[in-house]
Design a protein around this motif. Structure first.
Motif, mmCIF file in Angstrom:
data_model
loop_
_atom_site.group_PDB
_atom_site.id
_atom_site.type_symbol
_atom_site.label_atom_id
_atom_site.label_comp_id
_atom_site.label_asym_id
_atom_site.label_seq_id
_atom_site.Cartn_x
_atom_site.Cartn_y
_atom_site.Cartn_z
ATOM 1 N N LEU A 82 0.992 5.945 2.903
ATOM 2 C CA LEU A 82 0.492 4.973 1.932
ATOM 3 C C LEU A 82 -1.066 5.474 1.671
ATOM 4 C CD1 LEU A 82 1.035 1.540 3.578
ATOM 5 C CD2 LEU A 82 1.849 2.605 1.393
ATOM 6 N N MET A 85 -0.539 8.086 -0.993
ATOM 7 C CA MET A 85 -0.466 7.607 -2.423
ATOM 8 C C MET A 85 -1.800 6.889 -2.971
ATOM 9 S SD MET A 85 3.181 6.170 -1.383
ATOM 10 C CE MET A 85 3.728 5.283 -3.064
ATOM 11 N N LYS A 86 -2.746 6.857 -1.830
ATOM 12 C CA LYS A 86 -3.899 6.194 -2.464
ATOM 13 C C LYS A 86 -3.791 4.726 -2.466
ATOM 14 C CE LYS A 86 -6.088 10.318 -4.559
ATOM 15 N NZ LYS A 86 -6.956 10.999 -5.711
ATOM 16 N N LYS A 87 -2.847 4.049 -1.820
ATOM 17 C CA LYS A 87 -2.762 2.493 -1.954
ATOM 18 C C LYS A 87 -3.828 1.860 -1.090
ATOM 19 C CE LYS A 87 1.237 2.528 -4.233
ATOM 20 N NZ LYS A 87 1.280 2.109 -5.553
#
Length: 313
Positions: A82, A85-87
């Motif tokens: 995550l 994914m730069k969430k």
């Protein structure tokens, strides 16, 4: 400006991968050889008898291996994905799983005598949790971005001006909202000292603690041509931000009429900051708003209306 969020995110990725891969490797070793002999851990099984249901769950390393895989392995690797994914959830989970690791090690402190390995991983868990917290904070701070093209009404009233200084962006966004509402022109005060990033934070704090003014970039703008000026400033160490102190000193007697919007993170009206701005500008303000902003949200506001101060929560 260098992104502190990206720096913290990369450090958190390292911690989640370090803990996650290590946990997966350890759990695989336990599941491949539940006796623990291959990993030299067979002598440690008696220590597990301190735990509840030891006769059922801790006859060998099968259950501990599964628990390690789930609690510290899959969880941290999920957080790492995550974060890649730069969430936003990656930063939260990375910090939470750092706390989970510390709790896991607390169980080891209860089971085993004090040892280097458990202590080291407890410290790693703390560092992971602290990095996760920093990542969340920096992410929120850097989310205050202003797309100037979205503000269509700014500059339509040439007799009004909004002046602001913003280190991280949230005061800038509020200043643009104010200018959009009134049609005012907008002017940004820029410091000549370093104010960006973590080092800038500490450097600004030094000015705030000493209540110093901070040198600002020169401008040819004639502020006396405006009928009204709104000044937007953050609070530094319980006082008006140092660049705005310098601005007000330079514009003493030049600004005809002004009101102030002060931004901070505390439960305080900071009327003293407005009084200081009055003194530096050599005028009496027409209005004053004190805005408490935390984690990107306005949580309280104090408004001065005809010499009456009203607080809204």
């Amino acid at each position: 400006m260098k992104s502190r969020y990206n720096t913290a995110r990369k450090i958190l990725i390292f911690w989640t991968l370090f803990v996650g891969i290590g946990a997966v490797a350890g759990s695989v070793g336990m599941l491949v050889d539940p006796t623990g002999k291959a990993m030299g851990m067979d002598a440690m099984l008696p220590f597990f008898q301190k735990l509840p249901l030891a006769d059922v769950l801790y006859k060998n390393y099968t259950f501990p291996g599964i628990a390690l895989l789930i609690v510290n392995g899959i969880t941290n690797l999920t957080a790492a994905v995550l974060l890649f994914m730069k969430k936003k959830s990656g930063a939260y989970l990375g910090g939470i799983f750092g706390i989970t690791l510390m709790l896991w090690i607390c169980i080891q402190f209860y089971m085993f005598p004090m040892n280097f390995m458990s202590t080291a991983f407890f410290i790693i868990g703390f560092l992971q949790a602290a990095t996760g917290y920093a990542t969340c904070v920096f992410q929120k701070q850097e989310s205050f971005k202003v797309n100037e093209a979205d503000y269509k009404n700014i500059g339509k009233n040439p007799k009004r001006l909004v002046v602001f200084f913003s280190r991280m962006g949230y005061v800038k966004k509020a200043a643009f909202n104010e200018a959009e509402k009134t049609g005012a022109e907008i002017f940004e005060v820029k410091a000549t000292e370093r104010t960006e990033g973590t080092l800038g934070f500490w450097w600004c704090g030094r000015f705030g603690m000493h209540k110093w003014a901070m040198p600002i970039e020169k401008t040819e703008l004639d502020f006396s041509k405006y009928d009204h000026v709104t000044i937007c400033s953050p609070i530094w160490v319980f006082t008006l931000a140092a660049p705005m102190k310098e601005f007000c000193k330079e514009q003493n007697g030049k600004i005809k009429e002004a009101d102030y919007i002060i931004f901070h993170h505390m439960k305080n009206s900071f009327t003293s900051a407005a009084d200081e701005a009055d003194s530096l500008l050599g005028l009496k303000r027409t209005g004053f708003k004190s805005v408490c902003c935390r984690e990107g949200k306005i949580v309280g506001m104090t408004v001065e209306e005809k010499n009456n101060v009203r607080t809204y929560n």
